[in-house]
Design an enzyme around this catalytic site. Structure first.
Site, short mmCIF file in Angstrom:
data_model
loop_
_atom_site.label_atom_id
_atom_site.label_comp_id
_atom_site.label_asym_id
_atom_site.label_seq_id
_atom_site.Cartn_x
_atom_site.Cartn_y
_atom_site.Cartn_z
N ARG A 149 0.86 -1.20 0.00
CA ARG A 149 0.00 0.00 0.00
C ARG A 149 0.88 1.23 0.00
NH1 ARG A 149 -4.98 1.53 4.05
NH2 ARG A 149 -3.38 1.59 5.67
N GLU B 78 -12.83 5.25 0.71
CA GLU B 78 -12.99 5.51 2.15
C GLU B 78 -13.43 6.94 2.44
OE1 GLU B 78 -9.18 4.52 3.99
OE2 GLU B 78 -8.14 4.88 2.12
N ILE C 225 -6.16 -7.22 10.21
CA ILE C 225 -5.14 -6.34 10.80
C ILE C 225 -4.34 -7.07 11.87
CG2 ILE C 225 -6.33 -4.16 10.31
CD1 ILE C 225 -7.19 -4.32 13.34
N HIS C 226 -4.60 -8.38 12.02
CA HIS C 226 -3.89 -9.16 13.03
C HIS C 226 -3.85 -10.61 12.53
CE1 HIS C 226 -2.96 -11.13 16.84
NE2 HIS C 226 -2.57 -9.95 17.28
N ASP D 157 -25.30 -19.23 -17.44
CA ASP D 157 -24.68 -18.23 -18.31
C ASP D 157 -23.29 -17.87 -17.78
OD1 ASP D 157 -25.46 -16.88 -16.09
OD2 ASP D 157 -26.88 -15.56 -17.10
#
Lengths: 332, 332, 332
Positions: free
Chosen positions: C101, C165, C266-267, C314
Site C-alpha cells: 500500500r 474511504e 489487521i492481526h 450463463d
C-alpha cells in the site's frame, strides 16, 4: 439601487448562459400521471407447459407471464414460442392480464420470440424483457419490436416490464431508463414496470440468499426509487421456496411497505398471499375515495392545491389514491 | 531503457490527451473546509401562528424554521408571509437561528414568498427550499432570489437548506448539487444542508412508514453520503408522533450514528431530546480539543500530516473535531 | 403493409440517429471474464516493521499488504519504503501474495513510494492505492506509475486494489472506475479489486461505528455492486477489535453473504477466521466442479447456453464456479 439590481441580473444571466447547463436525469413528466392496471401478483409459467397455462384462468391472478426464457430449456425454445402463441388465441384468461417473457437481447433469441408471438390474434398486453443491462440492447430491442410489428396488420402498443438482475444492469439503470423513455416515442411500447430478479442478481454479485434478504436491500430499494422517479410500477423478487407461506407473507408485506406495487409468483399457491399483501387496507381505500372526491370538488371550484385530512395534497398523492381505488376494484 | 521510457510517456500522454477526460462529480474543494453553526434541532412552526412563534425564544432550539409551505393552508399563504416578516423584526430569538421555509419552486408561490420576507429588517439567516427535484428549478430559485435581493438595500448571503422528498429529487441529486454549487458563485446563497423529508418521500414512492424506518434506509444514507461529499450538513426526518419520546430518542440517536448532523422537530418537546442525541459526548469533546491543539502545534512547527492518539490526522477528521467543539460550546 | 413497415423503420432509425445516444456506464466486457487469484484475507502490516513482515510466511494468508500509508508515521515513511523494498527481495513469502500500500496521490508521497518499491528485484504483484476520490488523481497515479516503470529493466503489470474511504470517493465511483479501466490500456496495471475503508469513511461522514455496521450498509453494498459490474473483487472492511473473534466471524460471514470476496485483516489471528468465512462450502465446490465439467462437455458439442441442476447457466455463473474451485484449491 437600480444599477446594482441590473448588474446582478446581467451577471447572473451571463453565468447561466456561459455554463453548459446540467440536465436532470429523469424528465418524463407525462409518465408521472399514468395510472397502470394493478399487477400485484405476476404468475410465471413455462411457455411450453400447456397443461399449466390452461389452468391459469382459475387462479384469479392479476397477471400471468408465459415464459420463453429461463423456465424453458434451450432445446424447447421453439416449442415454447408456438405453445405461447396458440394459448394466447385459445385460452380465455378472464380478468387475468397476459404477458410474455421473451429471451434476453443478449441471447440472440429475442428476435424470433417477438416474430412468433406477434402471430397471435390476441396479442399479449405486456412484454417482459429479462437481463436488461445496457442502453445498446434497449436500442436493439426497440428495433426488433418495430420490425416485428411492421409485419402484422394491427398496430399494438405493449406495456414493457424490464427485469434488472445483474450488477451491470443496476449500475446502468439511469441511462437505460432515459433511453427507454426516449425510444418509447418511436416504438410500439411504453415502459410500465421495473422488476427485480433476485436469484440471477445474487449469483451475479456472488451473494448468498437469506430469508431476510439484507444482501439485496440496496438493490431492491434502488429499483423502487428508480421506478417511482420514472412513474413506473415496481415488481419485487420471486420467493422461491413456495411451500414456506409464512416467509412469503412476510416478504410480500415487506415489499409492499418498501413501495413495490407487486411481486413475482412462481406457484399458484403464492397468488392469493401476494395479492392480499399488495392490496390497500379498507381504511386506506376509504381515505383514497374521500381524497379523490375532494380533489374533484376543488377542481370544479377552480382551486389547485388543497388540504385533505390535515395534509397538503399534490399530484403524487392523488395518483397514489387513484391507484389504490383501482386495486380495490380489482379485488372484488 | 531511455527510448522505451520515453515511448511509454508519449503514448500515455497522448492517450490522456485524446480521450475526453471524465470529470469527477463533486468538485467543491472550498466547501470541504466550511464549519457551519450547529443545527441539531430544526424546529418547524407554521408561519401564520404568531402565538407559537412568540414562544420560540424560550425553547432553546438551535434553529427555528418559520414555515410558509405545508403547515399553511393555501388560503393563508399571504397571512403567513406577513406574519413571518413581522416576527423577524419584532421577536428577539436569542441564540436561536432564524430560517424560513418558502413554498416550492414548482408551486409558483416561492417568488412572492421571497419578495415578502426580504422586506424584514432582520433577515433570516437561512432559507429552506422544499421539494427540490430538478436542476431547472434550482436555476429558477437562484434567479428569483437574485431579483428579490436586488430590490433591497442590504447585500445578504443566505444559507440554503434543500429538502429532498421525492424519488425524482434523489434520482437527480448529483446534478442538482453540482448546479447549486455552480449557481452559488453568482447568487446570494450558499448551500449549507440537505434535509430528508420522510413523509412526502414515503407517499411519493408508495412506502408505508414504520418506526424502524427500514423502508427509508437507502434514501437516508444516500442523503448523508451526498451531503458529506459536498461538505454539507445532513438533516434527518421529522418523527411525527411527538408523544412517543422513546421512539424519538432511538430514531435521533440512529440518525446521529448514521452521520446526520441534526433532525427536524415538529413540537417543542422534541427539541431537547434531539439536541441531546446530536451532541458529542464529553469524551469526544476532550478528544476533539486535544486534536485541535495538536494540529495547531504541528502547524507552528511547519509539519503537515500528523499522528494523534494512534491515528493519522487529515483534513476531514480535523473538521469533524472543530464541529464537535463548536456543538459543545452551543450546548452550554 | 409494406409502406407502413418501411415508414416505421425509417422513423425509428431517424429518431435513433438524431438523438445523441446515451452510453452505458460500465463497458468493460473483457473484465467480466477474468479469474483473479483468491484474496480472502488481506493481512496488513506496517512497512517499517521488519519483525512482523518476517513472520508473514508462517501465517498462511492469501495476501499480505505491506503498508507505507496509515500504519507508518510521517517521520518513518522513508524507513518504510526501504524496509518494504528489502523485504520483497529477502523474504520468501511462499504461497502468500505480496502487495504494497502506497500513500494516497493527494499526500504527495505516492510518487516516491513507487520509485522506491520498484527497485526491488521481486516486485509486488499488487499495488494498493488508498483514499481514491477523483478521476484526476487516477490520472496522476497512472502517470507516476508509468514514469517509475520506465526507470526499470522489467516490464511488470500490477494488480491494482483501490480503497474507497470517503463520501467523495463513493460519489465519484462510476467515473473513477471508467477512468481506471480506460487508463489501464496504456499503463502497467489492471484494476483487480475495490476495498472499502470503514474507519476513514465513518470519520468522513461523521458516522459512529457499531458492530452491526448498519451505518455502513449503503456504502458497502454500493462497493459490491460497482465491483461486480466491472468484474472486480470486492474487499470488505477491517474489523478493528481483533480480540473479538465472535464478532469477526459474524462480520466476515455477512461480508461473504453480501458478495464480498475477501476482507482486510489487521492481526494474524484474524486470517484463518476470515479465510474460512470466504471459502465456499464443500457442497458448493462439488456443485461448481460439476458445472464446469458440464460446461466443457457442452462446449465440445458446440452448444451455447445449457441447463445444470435445473438452472440456466450463463457466463457470470460459470465464472462464479471457476472462482469457487480456485478458492478451494488454495485452501488445501
Amino acid at each position: 439601487m437600480a444599477s446594482r439590481s441590473k448588474l446582478v441580473r446581467v451577471l447572473f444571466q451571463t453565468s447561466v448562459r456561459l455554463s453548459t447547463p446540467l440536465r436532470s436525469y429523469c424528465s418524463a413528466p407525462g409518465q408521472h400521471s399514468i395510472i397502470f392496471r394493478p399487477r400485484r401478483a405476476l404468475l410465471f409459467v413455462a411457455g411450453n407447459d400447456e397443461r399449466k397455462i390452461c389452468k391459469i384462468p382459475t387462479l384469479d391472478a392479476d397477471c400471468v407471464v408465459m415464459d420463453c426464457e429461463d423456465a424453458v430449456a434451450p432445446s424447447k425454445k421453439d416449442e415454447a414460442r408456438k405453445t405461447v402463441t396458440r394459448m394466447l388465441d385459445e385460452v380465455d384468461f378472464g380478468r387475468t392480464e397476459c404477458a410474455v417473457r421473451i429471451n434476453s437481447v443478449d441471447s440472440g433469441l429475442a428476435d424470433d420470440d417477438l416474430l412468433a408471438i406477434l402471430q397471435a390474434k390476441n396479442l399479449p398486453s405486456a412484454i417482459v424483457l429479462p437481463k436488461v443491462e445496457s442502453v445498446e440492447e434497449m436500442q436493439t430491442f426497440a428495433a426488433n419490436l418495430n420490425t416485428a410489428v411492421a409485419e402484422i396488420e394491427v398496430n399494438p402498443t405493449f406495456d414493457l416490464f424490464a427485469i434488472l438482475e445483474s450488477a451491470k444492469g443496476l449500475m446502468n439503470l439511469q441511462p437505460i431508463l432515459q433511453e427507454i423513455v426516449s425510444l418509447s416515442d418511436m416504438s410500439p411500447f411504453r415502459l410500465a414496470a421495473l422488476a427485480f430478479g433476485s436469484e440471477d442478481f445474487a449469483a451475479d454479485i456472488g451473494a448468498s440468499r437469506t430469508s431476510e434478504a439484507t444482501e439485496l436491500l440496496y438493490a431492491r430499494q434502488m429499483v423502487v426509487l428508480a421506478a417511482k422517479a420514472f412513474g413506473l410500477q415496481a415488481i419485487d423478487y420471486a420467493s422461491v421456496d413456495f411451500k414456506d407461506t409464512e416467509s412469503l407473507k412476510r416478504q410480500a408485506e415487506e415489499g409492499a411497505r418498501f413501495g413495490f406495487t407487486g411481486k413475482v409468483a412462481i406457484h399458484p399457491l403464492q397468488v392469493p398471499i401476494i395479492q392480499q399483501a399488495f392490496s390497500p387496507s379498507p381504511e386506506r381505500v376509504v381515505w383514497a375515495r374521500g381524497l379523490i372526491q375532494a380533489f374533484q370538488q376543488h377542481q370544479q371550484e377552480g382551486k389547485g392545491v388543497f388540504m385533505y385530512e390535515g395534509r397538503m395534497i399534490d399530484k403524487p398523492i392523488l395518483l397514489q389514491a387513484q391507484n389504490m381505488v383501482q386495486s380495490e376494484a380489482v379485488e372484488k
